[in-house]
Scaffold this motif. Sequence first.
Motif, PDB file in Angstrom:
ATOM      1  N   ASN A 149       0.820  -1.207   0.000  1.00 39.94           N
ATOM      2  CA  ASN A 149       0.000   0.000   0.000  1.00 39.94           C
ATOM      3  C   ASN A 149       0.855   1.258   0.000  1.00 39.94           C
ATOM      4  N   TRP A 150       1.950   1.247   0.728  1.00 39.51           N
ATOM      5  CA  TRP A 150       2.810   2.430   0.781  1.00 39.51           C
ATOM      6  C   TRP A 150       3.348   2.787  -0.586  1.00 39.51           C
ATOM      7  N   GLN A 151       3.824   1.793  -1.333  1.00 41.86           N
ATOM      8  CA  GLN A 151       4.431   2.111  -2.622  1.00 41.86           C
ATOM      9  C   GLN A 151       3.416   2.699  -3.588  1.00 41.86           C
ATOM     10  N   SER A 152       2.159   2.243  -3.513  1.00 38.93           N
ATOM     11  CA  SER A 152       1.146   2.791  -4.418  1.00 38.93           C
ATOM     12  C   SER A 152       0.803   4.231  -4.064  1.00 38.93           C
ATOM     13  N   GLU A 153       0.770   4.544  -2.762  1.00 39.23           N
ATOM     14  CA  GLU A 153       0.483   5.917  -2.349  1.00 39.23           C
ATOM     15  C   GLU A 153       1.608   6.866  -2.760  1.00 39.23           C
ATOM     16  N   LEU A 154       2.844   6.438  -2.575  1.00 41.97           N
ATOM     17  CA  LEU A 154       3.979   7.284  -2.947  1.00 41.97           C
ATOM     18  C   LEU A 154       4.029   7.508  -4.455  1.00 41.97           C
ATOM     19  N   LEU A 155       3.720   6.466  -5.222  1.00 47.23           N
ATOM     20  CA  LEU A 155       3.678   6.604  -6.676  1.00 47.23           C
ATOM     21  C   LEU A 155       2.604   7.601  -7.097  1.00 47.23           C
ATOM     22  N   ALA A 156       1.431   7.542  -6.447  1.00 44.68           N
ATOM     23  CA  ALA A 156       0.338   8.447  -6.802  1.00 44.68           C
ATOM     24  C   ALA A 156       0.709   9.897  -6.527  1.00 44.68           C
ATOM     25  N   VAL A 157       1.376  10.163  -5.389  1.00 42.56           N
ATOM     26  CA  VAL A 157       1.787  11.527  -5.063  1.00 42.56           C
ATOM     27  C   VAL A 157       2.807  12.036  -6.077  1.00 42.56           C
ATOM     28  N   ALA A 158       3.798  11.207  -6.401  1.00 41.23           N
ATOM     29  CA  ALA A 158       4.814  11.607  -7.369  1.00 41.23           C
ATOM     30  C   ALA A 158       4.200  11.865  -8.741  1.00 41.23           C
ATOM     31  N   ALA A 159       3.260  11.020  -9.152  1.00 44.21           N
ATOM     32  CA  ALA A 159       2.610  11.200 -10.447  1.00 44.21           C
ATOM     33  C   ALA A 159       1.792  12.490 -10.480  1.00 44.21           C
ATOM     34  N   MET A 160       1.087  12.782  -9.381  1.00 48.36           N
ATOM     35  CA  MET A 160       0.290  14.001  -9.327  1.00 48.36           C
ATOM     36  C   MET A 160       1.184  15.233  -9.396  1.00 48.36           C
ATOM     37  N   ALA A 161       2.283  15.216  -8.678  1.00 46.53           N
ATOM     38  CA  ALA A 161       3.186  16.368  -8.667  1.00 46.53           C
ATOM     39  C   ALA A 161       3.757  16.641 -10.052  1.00 46.53           C
ATOM     40  N   VAL A 162       4.122  15.585 -10.771  1.00 47.68           N
ATOM     41  CA  VAL A 162       4.745  15.756 -12.083  1.00 47.68           C
ATOM     42  C   VAL A 162       3.718  16.048 -13.178  1.00 47.68           C
ATOM     43  N   LEU A 163       2.626  15.277 -13.205  1.00 44.87           N
ATOM     44  CA  LEU A 163       1.642  15.457 -14.276  1.00 44.87           C
ATOM     45  C   LEU A 163       0.964  16.819 -14.207  1.00 44.87           C
ATOM     46  N   SER A 164       0.811  17.369 -12.988  1.00 44.16           N
ATOM     47  CA  SER A 164       0.161  18.676 -12.864  1.00 44.16           C
ATOM     48  C   SER A 164       1.034  19.810 -13.391  1.00 44.16           C
ATOM     49  N   VAL A 165       2.304  19.516 -13.678  1.00 44.79           N
ATOM     50  CA  VAL A 165       3.164  20.528 -14.304  1.00 44.79           C
ATOM     51  C   VAL A 165       2.687  20.798 -15.736  1.00 44.79           C
ATOM     52  N   TYR A 166       2.286  19.733 -16.456  1.00 43.77           N
ATOM     53  CA  TYR A 166       1.997  19.835 -17.879  1.00 43.77           C
ATOM     54  C   TYR A 166       0.515  19.684 -18.227  1.00 43.77           C
ATOM     55  N   LEU A 167      -0.257  19.044 -17.360  1.00 42.91           N
ATOM     56  CA  LEU A 167      -1.664  18.790 -17.647  1.00 42.91           C
ATOM     57  C   LEU A 167      -2.539  19.703 -16.794  1.00 42.91           C
ATOM     58  N   ARG A 168      -3.784  19.928 -17.237  1.00 43.25           N
ATOM     59  CA  ARG A 168      -4.681  20.863 -16.569  1.00 43.25           C
ATOM     60  C   ARG A 168      -6.050  20.224 -16.332  1.00 43.25           C
ATOM     61  N   GLN A 169      -6.750  20.732 -15.318  1.00 42.41           N
ATOM     62  CA  GLN A 169      -8.156  20.406 -15.105  1.00 42.41           C
ATOM     63  C   GLN A 169      -8.882  21.704 -14.788  1.00 42.41           C
ATOM     64  N   ARG A 170      -9.630  22.162 -15.738  1.00 41.95           N
ATOM     65  CA  ARG A 170     -10.291  23.456 -15.605  1.00 41.95           C
ATOM     66  C   ARG A 170     -11.182  23.503 -14.365  1.00 41.95           C
ATOM     67  N   GLY A 171     -11.002  24.529 -13.535  1.00 47.92           N
ATOM     68  CA  GLY A 171     -11.834  24.744 -12.364  1.00 47.92           C
ATOM     69  C   GLY A 171     -11.398  24.022 -11.110  1.00 47.92           C
ATOM     70  N   SER A 172     -10.370  23.202 -11.178  1.00 46.01           N
ATOM     71  CA  SER A 172      -9.943  22.439 -10.005  1.00 46.01           C
ATOM     72  C   SER A 172      -8.800  23.146  -9.286  1.00 46.01           C
ATOM     73  N   PRO A 173      -8.851  23.262  -7.957  1.00 46.77           N
ATOM     74  CA  PRO A 173      -7.735  23.865  -7.223  1.00 46.77           C
ATOM     75  C   PRO A 173      -6.506  22.974  -7.208  1.00 46.77           C
ATOM     76  N   GLU A 174      -6.635  21.746  -7.662  1.00 45.58           N
ATOM     77  CA  GLU A 174      -5.495  20.842  -7.757  1.00 45.58           C
ATOM     78  C   GLU A 174      -4.737  21.032  -9.066  1.00 45.58           C
ATOM     79  N   SER A 175      -5.230  21.912  -9.910  1.00 50.30           N
ATOM     80  CA  SER A 175      -4.602  22.181 -11.204  1.00 50.30           C
ATOM     81  C   SER A 175      -4.288  23.662 -11.316  1.00 50.30           C
ATOM     82  N   LYS A 176      -3.305  23.991 -12.136  1.00 51.86           N
ATOM     83  CA  LYS A 176      -3.062  25.382 -12.481  1.00 51.86           C
ATOM     84  C   LYS A 176      -4.152  25.856 -13.443  1.00 51.86           C
TER      85      LYS A 176
END
Length: 230
Positions: free
Chosen positions: A190-217
């Motif tokens: 479970n730990w490895q999946s959570e750490l992977l998800a955090v790393a993926a979110m941090a990196v993907l949010s650099v280049y990808l967007r979600q209109r209206g979400s505070p988790e996106s630029k």
Amino acid sequence: MTAGRDRGGFWRSNSLTLCFGAAFLVVLGAQAVAGRAEFNEQLAVEGLQQIGFGDYLMSSDFAVDVTENWQSEFLQFFLYIFGTVYLLQRGSPESKPLDRAGTESERDQRMGDHARADSPRWAGTKDWRQALYSRSLGLAMAVFFLLSWLAQSVSGVAAYNELRLRQLQAPIPWHSYLASSDFWNRSLQNWQSELLAVAAMAVLSVYLRQRGSPESKPVGATHGATGVEG
């Protein structure tokens, strides 16, 4: 009319918590149904009597399956909350701006003499209450993690020993279970999946967007914009 508007305002202003809380209960119930079916299949293979839904809800098998996921989620938030104080990711809305690493000044954090009239009372103190409150979110996640991890270990050893008894093997004590492969496999997978998800979110949010979400630029923000929310 006032009561109706108040009620509508409450649901709208708390919709994030209410929706995810309701979804949690629905999924937890679905997990219980699927888990009981799988558990009874195992009992049937072993030629043992199947158990009812209520008995399964009180079983160590259900408890360990639930708590092993809870502890990993709280660990994720604990590490993320404390880690993002100092760790940065250029271009990610999940990161602070690159020049603000660290705990920041009391002025920036509205603490002590810089607290406002509407600030939480402990934010304006200058003793242990301020020190505790200024770290309360991360500490709460750490406590929830440790408690759920403890619950996983207790329910896990019960489930593990139940399986051993069905296989005519002697049960093991709790401290021995803490060093067992079953306990650490349940935790680490479970730990490895959570750490992977955090790393993926941090990196993907650099280049990808979600209109209206505070988790996106904002959609039109540059890839290099850091700490900017949409």
